[in-house]
Design an enzyme around this catalytic site. Structure first.
Site, short mmCIF file in Angstrom:
data_model
loop_
_atom_site.label_atom_id
_atom_site.label_comp_id
_atom_site.label_asym_id
_atom_site.label_seq_id
_atom_site.Cartn_x
_atom_site.Cartn_y
_atom_site.Cartn_z
N THR A 216 0.83 -1.21 0.00
CA THR A 216 0.00 0.00 0.00
C THR A 216 0.86 1.25 0.00
O THR A 216 0.65 2.17 -0.80
CB THR A 216 -0.96 -0.01 1.22
OG1 THR A 216 -1.91 -1.07 1.02
CG2 THR A 216 -1.69 1.30 1.37
N GLN B 294 0.88 -9.02 -6.66
CA GLN B 294 0.48 -10.41 -6.87
C GLN B 294 1.24 -11.06 -8.02
O GLN B 294 0.93 -12.19 -8.41
CB GLN B 294 -1.03 -10.49 -7.16
CG GLN B 294 -1.89 -10.18 -5.96
CD GLN B 294 -1.75 -11.19 -4.83
OE1 GLN B 294 -1.14 -12.25 -4.99
NE2 GLN B 294 -2.31 -10.88 -3.68
N CYS C 207 -21.78 -9.08 2.73
CA CYS C 207 -22.95 -8.39 3.26
C CYS C 207 -22.61 -8.00 4.70
O CYS C 207 -22.21 -8.84 5.49
CB CYS C 207 -24.15 -9.32 3.23
SG CYS C 207 -25.63 -8.67 3.99
#
Lengths: 386, 119
Positions: free
Chosen positions: A72, A179, A325
């Site tokens: 990041t 990745q 959710c």
């Protein structure tokens, strides 16, 4: 229960060899790499050896690498640091909608600071078209940032072609290769990139350490202000154990790159083909032809991916899903959404990501338990929504 | 984290599927996240003889729906009408905080089902 970890794109277990290499630097070799005494100089030597090991994996010069706190920070520094350094040349950036939030959020912040950002859609196969990049790149484009391997689908972007069109317009090129490094060949010279981010913990290294390749001659405005560490590009005392860890991680990955492709790619293919054969109504998301060897993203018709994830988890299998959710609101994968995959398929998407420690038994176990779990979930599903 | 009962309900999904000879049925939907629970009851002589569910949704909704069918079976319709969130929660056991909305949906479908009358 057979614990199976197939969420290696989230994070990976630390390789024991890496752990052993790091340990002395958490104990007796605790020196500050900037100190003049021998203890400090031994730490400095370890940092520079690690730099060479990372450079060996990426095919760059040692001085072109700086260590960060992870992928990041490397992405943030690449995008923000270039934008700040070259804003007098232009204020336009091109990226894609399937980037990691580390790139996307940085671009959003830059938009609030007067930059314009073009976010490109990938095709339904998850591939960003070089033609689209060419059309989007303008005279005032200072940076194009497109990831190498997508974290959710494993699709490999056609970087040399995309880099070539960016270069033609005079823009710098950054890729998030978090990745990709250690999974497929990543050579900065062959790719032609100006900046490239990696992270150790996706590759059986420790969390909290990454690296950014910045090509000689390219400058970034530092995010971290302090001392003159990392040749003035990243202030702060070096994380010596972490840096030793990422060095050893990259050295092992480099040594085992071919083996990773054949062994892990073989396991992934067996898992994928086994699921497609034994479970009807399954679909692989993203290009299967242009894909890193360790990932498959599969949608299961009429199954909530999150329910399947939890059911798998209770059977000892860790994976991830394309939709979550929380408190009654649904969050769909921005990557699968950008690929125009229908919402129902995104809700039923599961990502299986393998690592160097994945074994045959893991695949056998998943293939044994998964069909029944899917069958059960489908029996519970309403035939129609009405 | 999920408690033991919730784990069993999500893994085994007991009483899943529709009920051909149901006397009562209803559907409830969370319009925001899209969770759907359908409940089918066969009530004879004021007793729930059979209960089944269908669910499209998150693990919390699945656990709540399956747990609801277990809760109401062999109970009188009067007892079932009195069931509330706390009763269902006590049966389903621990759910992650962000999955508790499934319980509310399940209670909603039970109330709706018992309000539909015989068909």
């Amino acid at each position: 229960m057979h614990p199976v970890y197939l969420d290696n794109n989230a994070t990976t277990p630390v390789d024991p060899e890496v752990y052993e290499a790091m340990t002395p630097f958490l104990r007796e070799e605790f020196g500050n790499a900037s100190s003049a005494h021998e203890k400090g100089q031994r730490a400095r030597k370890a940092v520079e050896e690690a730099r060479s090991q990372v450079a060996g994996l990426l095919g760059c010069g040692d001085r072109e690498l700086l260590f960060t706190s992870g992928g990041t920070e490397a992405d943030n520094l690449a995008v923000w640091g270039v934008a700040m350094r070259y804003r007098d040349r232009g204020t336009h950036i091109v990226t894609s909608k399937i980037e990691h939030p580390a790139v996307l959020r940085t671009c959003e912040v830059l938009e609030n600071d007067g930059f314009q950002v073009t976010y490109l859609d990938p095709g339904p196969d998850g591939i960003v078209s070089p033609d689209d990049v060419e059309q989007a790149t303008r005279e005032d484009t200072i940076l194009v940032s497109v990831m190498y391997v997508n974290n959710e689908t494993g699709t490999v972007q056609p970087l040399p072609e995309i880099v070539a069109v960016a270069r033609k317009k005079g823009a710098l090129f950054h890729t998030d290769a978090v990745q990709a490094a250690g999974k497929i060949p990543v050579n900065v010279k062959q790719l032609g990139v100006d900046l490239l981010s990696i992270s150790a913990h996706k590759l059986h290294g420790p969390k909290g350490v990454g690296a950014l390749f910045v090509k000689d001659g390219v400058e970034v405005v530092p995010l971290m202000l302090g001392g003159s560490h990392e040749r003035g590009r990243r202030g702060g005392t070096e994380n010596v154990p972490g840096i030793v860890g990422i060095g050893r991680t990259c050295s092992i990955a480099n040594r085992r790159l071919d083996e990773f492709k054949s062994a892990i790619g073989g396991l992934r293919d067996r898992l994928e083909e086994g699921i497609l054969e034994s479970v009807p109504g399954t679909h692989v998301n993203g290009s299967r032809a242009r894909r890193a060897p360790h990932v498959t993203n599969i949608s299961f018709d009429d199954v909530g991916g999150e329910t399947l994830l939890v059911a798998l988890d209770f059977q000892g299998v860790a994976v991830s899903t394309g939709a979550a959710c929380a408190a009654g609101s649904i969050s769909l994968s921005h990557v699968l959404s950008a690929m125009s995959i229908p919402e129902d398929r995104i809700r039923g998407a599961i990502r299986f990501s393998l690592g160097r420690f994945t074994i045959d038994d893991d695949i056998d176990y998943v293939l044994r338990i998964l069909p029944d779990l899917v069958k059960r979930a489908r029996e519970a599903a309403p035939e129609t929504a009405d | 984290m999920y408690g033991e009962t919730a784990r069993r309900l999500i893994t085994e999904m007991p009483n899943r599927g529709s009920l051909d000879d149901s006397t009562h049925s209803a559907k409830a939907e969370n319009p925001v996240c899209g969770d759907i629970i359908k409940l089918y009851l066969r009530i004879e002589e004021d007793v729930v003889r059979d209960a089944r569910f269908e669910c499209r949704g998150c693990p919390g909704a699945m656990a709540a729906a399956a747990g609801l069918t277990e809760l109401v079976k062999a109970k009188s319709a009067v007892e079932c009408r009195a069931f509330n969130l706390e009763d269902l929660e006590a049966h389903v056991g621990q759910l992650p905080r962000h999955k508790r909305h499934g319980l509310e949906l399940a209670v909603e479908v039970l109330r709706s089902c018992l309000g539909t009358g015989e068909r």
